[in-house]
Design a protein around this motif. Structure first.
Motif, PDB file in Angstrom:
ATOM      1  N   PHE A 440      -4.187  19.475 -25.764  1.00 46.83           N
ATOM      2  CA  PHE A 440      -5.027  20.452 -26.276  1.00 46.83           C
ATOM      3  C   PHE A 440      -6.380  19.656 -26.934  1.00 46.83           C
ATOM      4  CE2 PHE A 440      -6.365  23.218 -30.209  1.00 46.83           C
ATOM      5  CZ  PHE A 440      -6.766  24.184 -29.308  1.00 46.83           C
ATOM      6  N   VAL A 441      -6.295  18.525 -27.658  1.00 45.46           N
ATOM      7  CA  VAL A 441      -7.382  18.042 -28.140  1.00 45.46           C
ATOM      8  C   VAL A 441      -7.942  17.285 -27.016  1.00 45.46           C
ATOM      9  CG1 VAL A 441      -7.807  15.673 -29.407  1.00 45.46           C
ATOM     10  CG2 VAL A 441      -6.090  17.233 -30.217  1.00 45.46           C
ATOM     11  N   ALA A 442      -7.550  16.970 -26.099  1.00 46.63           N
ATOM     12  CA  ALA A 442      -8.440  16.479 -24.788  1.00 46.63           C
ATOM     13  C   ALA A 442      -9.082  17.409 -24.156  1.00 46.63           C
ATOM     14  CB  ALA A 442      -7.522  15.817 -23.767  1.00 46.63           C
ATOM     15  N   TRP A 443      -8.594  18.869 -24.058  1.00 44.85           N
ATOM     16  CA  TRP A 443      -9.068  19.750 -23.583  1.00 44.85           C
ATOM     17  C   TRP A 443     -10.120  20.343 -24.146  1.00 44.85           C
ATOM     18  CZ3 TRP A 443     -10.082  24.875 -24.667  1.00 44.85           C
ATOM     19  CH2 TRP A 443     -10.327  25.975 -23.601  1.00 44.85           C
ATOM     20  N   VAL A 444      -9.947  20.605 -25.754  1.00 41.02           N
ATOM     21  CA  VAL A 444     -11.358  20.882 -26.434  1.00 41.02           C
ATOM     22  C   VAL A 444     -12.472  19.734 -26.228  1.00 41.02           C
ATOM     23  CG1 VAL A 444     -11.933  21.131 -28.778  1.00 41.02           C
ATOM     24  CG2 VAL A 444      -9.973  22.162 -27.908  1.00 41.02           C
ATOM     25  N   ALA A 445     -12.211  18.275 -26.201  1.00 42.17           N
ATOM     26  CA  ALA A 445     -13.148  17.542 -26.237  1.00 42.17           C
ATOM     27  C   ALA A 445     -13.729  17.400 -24.870  1.00 42.17           C
ATOM     28  CB  ALA A 445     -12.466  16.185 -26.501  1.00 42.17           C
ATOM     29  N   VAL A 476     -13.642   7.901 -27.848  1.00 44.93           N
ATOM     30  CA  VAL A 476     -12.882   9.117 -27.445  1.00 44.93           C
ATOM     31  C   VAL A 476     -12.826   8.899 -25.804  1.00 44.93           C
ATOM     32  CG1 VAL A 476     -13.740  10.582 -29.181  1.00 44.93           C
ATOM     33  CG2 VAL A 476     -15.230  10.339 -27.174  1.00 44.93           C
ATOM     34  N   ASP A 477     -12.921   7.451 -25.286  1.00 42.68           N
ATOM     35  CA  ASP A 477     -12.703   7.204 -23.973  1.00 42.68           C
ATOM     36  C   ASP A 477     -11.250   7.557 -23.616  1.00 42.68           C
ATOM     37  OD1 ASP A 477     -15.415   6.235 -24.024  1.00 42.68           O
ATOM     38  OD2 ASP A 477     -14.916   4.190 -23.569  1.00 42.68           O
ATOM     39  N   ALA A 478     -10.448   7.355 -24.350  1.00 46.20           N
ATOM     40  CA  ALA A 478      -9.031   7.535 -24.054  1.00 46.20           C
ATOM     41  C   ALA A 478      -8.744   9.110 -23.988  1.00 46.20           C
ATOM     42  CB  ALA A 478      -7.938   6.775 -25.088  1.00 46.20           C
ATOM     43  N   MET A 482      -7.209  11.238 -20.756  1.00 41.97           N
ATOM     44  CA  MET A 482      -6.373  12.132 -20.884  1.00 41.97           C
ATOM     45  C   MET A 482      -6.658  13.525 -20.235  1.00 41.97           C
ATOM     46  SD  MET A 482      -4.502  11.922 -24.675  1.00 41.97           S
ATOM     47  CE  MET A 482      -4.819  10.430 -25.861  1.00 41.97           C
ATOM     48  N   ALA A 483      -7.816  13.940 -20.669  1.00 43.36           N
ATOM     49  CA  ALA A 483      -8.211  15.063 -19.927  1.00 43.36           C
ATOM     50  C   ALA A 483      -8.403  15.153 -18.528  1.00 43.36           C
ATOM     51  CB  ALA A 483      -9.777  15.775 -20.708  1.00 43.36           C
ATOM     52  N   ALA A 484      -8.603  14.125 -18.047  1.00 43.57           N
ATOM     53  CA  ALA A 484      -8.951  14.166 -16.568  1.00 43.57           C
ATOM     54  C   ALA A 484      -7.542  13.828 -15.648  1.00 43.57           C
ATOM     55  CB  ALA A 484      -9.733  12.875 -16.175  1.00 43.57           C
ATOM     56  N   SER A 485      -6.444  13.355 -16.466  1.00 43.08           N
ATOM     57  CA  SER A 485      -5.177  12.950 -15.743  1.00 43.08           C
ATOM     58  C   SER A 485      -4.357  14.051 -15.568  1.00 43.08           C
ATOM     59  CB  SER A 485      -4.475  11.738 -16.379  1.00 43.08           C
ATOM     60  OG  SER A 485      -3.415  11.721 -15.829  1.00 43.08           O
ATOM     61  N   PRO A 486      -3.656  14.446 -14.601  1.00 48.28           N
ATOM     62  CA  PRO A 486      -2.449  15.353 -14.715  1.00 48.28           C
ATOM     63  C   PRO A 486      -1.142  15.186 -15.375  1.00 48.28           C
ATOM     64  CG  PRO A 486      -2.596  14.332 -12.469  1.00 48.28           C
ATOM     65  CD  PRO A 486      -3.582  13.949 -13.155  1.00 48.28           C
TER      66      PRO A 486
END
Length: 644
Positions: A440-445, A476-478, A482-486
């Motif tokens: 969720f954090v990755a999606w928001v970012a 925030v690279d990591a 996370m947002a890009a990986s399934p």
């Protein structure tokens, strides 16, 4: 994921294009007409015994409860067996068998309608529940055999939407047909039989779907097999807790669905048309939410949407309490026109539409996650365990709602309490399974803080061990990776980043692997490589930033030799088949989280929040896998540099 799914790369523009393809279209319409037929039959029967027949041993006030209970009972009794059958036999064979069974049941039901044989019709309700029980595991285990990871969310969204639209249309059609004077029962009988025949004809076009565990020995004892299925699901923590999350959604939804007639009559002061409108709004909301998942997830299995869905469910169910507790009184039951003429009622309908929309967003990624993460040979049995839990939660919902209403709780208060309970349950699940919160954090970012575009995401493997090698531009690279990986990524990170407020907590939650310089802490240094090898041995994704730290001037720094030690340690640990995936983050230099600002003469991050305004455009370019045999730090740096 099965080889079938791997063999088919997505070639369609969106999820609706799947309807034109044989691997999905016939299956979709089979399940659509099946769900519709269930509800034509059940609702017509409910109306028959509630309004048209006087049956002393089945009071009108109890008819809906009895029919609902009879339909759910087979899910408790036979889900375990149906899960085994779906793993043991080809799914197209089972689909055709189930649809043939439906024709036989509808022939009996048609005779029962025309001769008004209530006991026979009650028996047919049980048999249709059995029909749905047999179809359930096949339905959800079929999708990952024929859809790739990028299609799974869209496919599940289509199925969820189709199911609720079919339920809605089935209820409307059943009510209209049975209400026709003299010919109503005959028309219902003809419609039910016709829908069953259409479903069976479509089943013939369902493609071959091989058995995933043909050697399975069937255990016919439903009690021991139910317990075995639940234990099987419990072996994978993320999957099992996702099953609980889906079951909670059914608990949540059942409270609203069961209270619509009373809510319409006693709170909204409306007639039967208003009660039907509530069902229409709720069903459309679920369908729209389910379809939105593919857009919001960028065609990946994005479980970061689950917390978003949970937040919306709570916010709008609590607001429904406030919207409905002070409505103007009415001395007569309002028909549809006068009801819609009251401005206050529009807020009620908006809350209902939005809470159901967010319920659709909440559930679809969970179904897709279960399908993707379950072992293929056990997938149908895991889904059978889900059906058992769903049935138990729905029964629990009815009991608890009845107890609260009996204790004097009003219907608006019940809705508000369920919204508060949803917030507590969701928070508990997300703490138990931090992956939901992290995604969720990755999606928001990647959607709200940055405008994040990924190129070459098909190069990120959906299964098997791989090392993701990326340049390091910001704090925030990591999160963006996370947002890009399934799939989840375990990152090897400098131990000092764990001291950064918020980010440190987030990376600990993500089970990032801290690494310290060998001279500074030899034990931590060696432990990091052993843990990295373990990640690869377990077939997971490992993320590293070979520069050894965040760039201080925006340029790509030399790669250190840690990647070689990771691969050597993994090889010594017996891991041979590891892919190395080069990737490059672009346009992050100069953003808030990069070290572009000077503070005390030192490059510093997080100094000017709006230095580049809002919604910075950033990207990730993913290259093709590099063979382990040719991996060197310099060669990898060159590949990453080419992607910038």
């Amino acid at each position: 994921m099965s080889t079938t799914a791997h063999a088919i790369e997505p070639a369609h523009a969106n999820q609706f294009a799947l309807l034109t393809q044989r691997r999905f279209g016939p299956f979709f319409w089979v399940q659509f007409f099946g769900a519709g037929n269930d509800n034509v039959f059940k609702f017509a029967f409910t109306v028959l015994v509630t309004y048209q027949l006087q049956v002393s041993w089945l009071p009108a006030s109890m008819a809906g409860l009895v029919i609902g209970a009879l339909f759910i009972l087979p899910f408790l009794l036979f889900s375990a067996t149906s899960g085994q059958l779906a793993d043991k036999y080809p799914k197209e064979v089972l689909i055709r068998f189930v649809k043939s069974l439906e024709i036989g049941i509808m022939l009996l039901a048609g005779w029962g309608f025309m001769h008004q044989q209530v006991p026979l019709l009650l028996g047919c309700v049980f048999l249709m529940g059995l029909h749905s029980t047999l179809f359930g595991p096949v339905k959800f285990a079929y999708l990952p055999q024929h859809l790739s990871e990028r299609e799974l969310t869209g496919g599940n969204g289509m199925v969820e939407m189709g199911t609720f639209v079919a339920i809605l249309l089935g209820n409307v059609a059943g009510g209209l047909l049975i209400a026709m004077p003299l010919v109503g029962p005959t028309y219902v009988a003809a419609a039910c039989l016709g829908l069953a025949v259409i479903g069976r004809a479509l089943a013939q076009a369902v493609p071959v779907s091989p058995a995933t565990d043909p050697a399975l020995q069937i255990n016919w004892n439903p009690i021991t097999e139910t317990w075995r299925n639940l234990k099987l699901a419990h072996e994978n923590t993320v999957v099992f807790r996702s099953l609980l999350g889906i079951s909670w959604m059914w608990f949540f939804g059942a409270v609203f669905l069961s209270q619509f007639p009373s809510f319409a009559r006693d709170v909204l002061h409306g007639d039967e048309q208003v009660a039907s409108l509530l069902l229409v709004v709720f069903s459309i909301g679920i369908g729209v939410g389910a379809l939105l998942c593919e857009i919001l997830s960028r065609r990946h299995v994005e479980i970061g949407l689950v917390p978003l869905g949970a937040i919306g469910m709570s916010v709008f169910s609590i607001d429904l309490y406030f919207a409905s507790r002070g409505l103007p009184p009415s001395t007569v039951a309002l028909t549809l026109g006068p009801f819609l003429g009251e401005t206050a009622h529009w807020r009620v309908l908006a809350d209902l539409a939005l809470l159901s929309l967010f319920a659709g967003i909440y559930s679809v990624p969970m179904y897709a996650l279960i399908q993707m993460r379950s072992q293929p040979t056990h997938r149908a049995r895991i889904i059978a365990a889900n059906n058992i839990l769903n049935a138990l939660f729905m029964i629990g919902s009815s009991v608890l709602a009845g107890a609260l209403l009996g204790a004097g709780v009003s219907i608006p208060q019940l809705f508000g309490l369920v919204g508060l309970a949803n917030a507590v349950v969701a928070f508990y699940i997300f703490m138990l399974v931090p992956e939901y919160l992290l995604r969720f954090v990755a999606w928001v970012a990647s959607r709200l803080i940055y405008r994040f575009k990924v190129e070459g995401d098909l190069n990120i493997p959906t299964e098997g061990a791989a090392v993701l090698v990326c340049n390091h531009v910001s704090f925030v690279d990591a999160v963006l990776l996370m947002a890009a990986s399934p799939r989840p990524i375990r990152f090897v990170m400098d131990h000092r980043i764990f001291k950064v407020p918020v980010l440190g907590w987030l990376f600990r939650l993500a089970k990032a692997i801290p690494v310290a310089p060998q001279k500074e802490d030899p034990a931590a240094y060696e432990a990091a490589f052993l843990e990295s090898a373990k990640v690869l041995r377990e077939g997971d994704l490992l993320g590293i930033f070979p520069e050894g730290g965040i760039t201080r001037d925006g340029t790509l720094q030399p790669f250190k030799g840690g990647i070689m030690k990771i691969l050597e340690t993994a090889r010594a640990d017996g891991v041979q088949d590891v892919r190395v995936i080069p990737m490059a983050l672009t346009d992050l230099w100069g953003s808030y989280f990069s070290r572009i600002e000077l503070s005390g003469g030192q490059p510093t991050a997080m100094v000017k929040p709006f230095r580049r305004g809002l919604f910075n455009r950033v990207g990730l370019n993913v290259g093709a896998a590099v063979k382990v045999e040719v991996v060197t730090p310099d060669a990898l740096r060159e590949r990453v540099a080419q992607l910038l």
